[in-house]
Design an enzyme around this catalytic site. Structure first.
Site, short mmCIF file in Angstrom:
data_model
loop_
_atom_site.label_atom_id
_atom_site.label_comp_id
_atom_site.label_asym_id
_atom_site.label_seq_id
_atom_site.Cartn_x
_atom_site.Cartn_y
_atom_site.Cartn_z
N PHE A 71 -13.54 -54.52 -33.21
CA PHE A 71 -14.70 -54.52 -32.33
C PHE A 71 -15.80 -53.57 -32.83
CE2 PHE A 71 -17.01 -53.38 -28.41
CZ PHE A 71 -17.32 -54.66 -27.94
N GLU A 72 -15.41 -52.52 -33.52
CA GLU A 72 -16.36 -51.52 -34.01
C GLU A 72 -16.99 -51.88 -35.35
OE1 GLU A 72 -13.99 -50.08 -30.86
OE2 GLU A 72 -13.19 -50.66 -32.82
N ILE A 109 -4.90 -60.25 -34.07
CA ILE A 109 -3.75 -61.15 -33.94
C ILE A 109 -3.64 -61.59 -32.48
CG2 ILE A 109 -1.25 -61.37 -34.21
CD1 ILE A 109 -1.49 -59.11 -36.38
N HIS A 149 -7.80 -61.51 -24.61
CA HIS A 149 -8.43 -60.43 -25.37
C HIS A 149 -8.79 -60.89 -26.80
CE1 HIS A 149 -9.18 -56.24 -26.44
NE2 HIS A 149 -8.45 -56.42 -27.53
N PHE A 184 -17.53 -61.99 -43.76
CA PHE A 184 -16.54 -61.98 -42.68
C PHE A 184 -15.13 -62.07 -43.25
CE2 PHE A 184 -14.22 -63.87 -39.09
CZ PHE A 184 -14.64 -63.06 -38.05
N ARG A 188 -2.29 -64.00 -45.37
CA ARG A 188 -3.70 -64.03 -45.76
C ARG A 188 -4.16 -62.73 -46.41
NH1 ARG A 188 -2.49 -67.57 -42.25
NH2 ARG A 188 -3.64 -69.52 -41.97
#
Length: 152
Positions: free
Chosen positions: A49-50, A74, A80, A105, A119
């Site tokens: 989020f940051e 995840i 959420h 991204f 990944r």
């Protein structure tokens, strides 16, 4: 070759068992492209989020030609996951548009820990590596598009 370009890597500390591998992939890709260690700054943030705010601040310095954004979200039992993934994607697009600096991204949004680890493995399937390759390409594209024509 990406010599002469500077990059910031903004990487989430949350799920560091995955994000550390993404960071290693990104650093390897930059080194392979000829980017020196002195031309890369790693910024660690608490969670995914940051990432957008740190990426925007890095871009606003005018120091970097592209920002590589790495994280791992995840899916859990609550919504959420959707809120965080959407906020990060939208935040990075807004920050990139506001600053004119490419932001790639490399934030994994997976259904399981196993998918995330897959990944972030070694080799060309590492999404950190892919994000760094895209950052080099976009730094080159933006440089070409913004280059002033020479006087004749």
């Amino acid at each position: 070759m990406a010599a002469g370009f500077r990059f910031a890597i903004v990487v989430s500390k949350y799920n560091d068992f995955v994000t550390d591998r993404l960071q290693a992939g990104a650093l390897a890709a930059l080194a392979a492209a000829g980017v020196g260690a002195d031309d890369v700054t790693v910024v660690r943030v608490p969670g995914a989020f940051e990432i957008p705010i740190a990426a925007q601040h890095a871009a606003e310095t005018g120091t970097y030609d592209a920002i590589i954004c790495l994280g791992c979200v995840i899916r859990g039992a609550t919504p959420h996951f959707e809120y965080i993934a959407s906020a990060v994607a939208n935040g990075l697009m807004s920050a990139s548009a506001a600053t004119g600096i490419p932001m790639t991204f490399g934030v994994l949004t997976t259904n399981s820990v196993e998918e995330a680890i897959e990944r972030a493995g070694e080799g060309n399937s590492n999404k950190g590596l892919e994000a760094a390759v895209a950052a080099v390409e976009m730094a080159t594209v933006v440089a070409q598009l913004t280059r002033q024509p020479s006087a004749t």
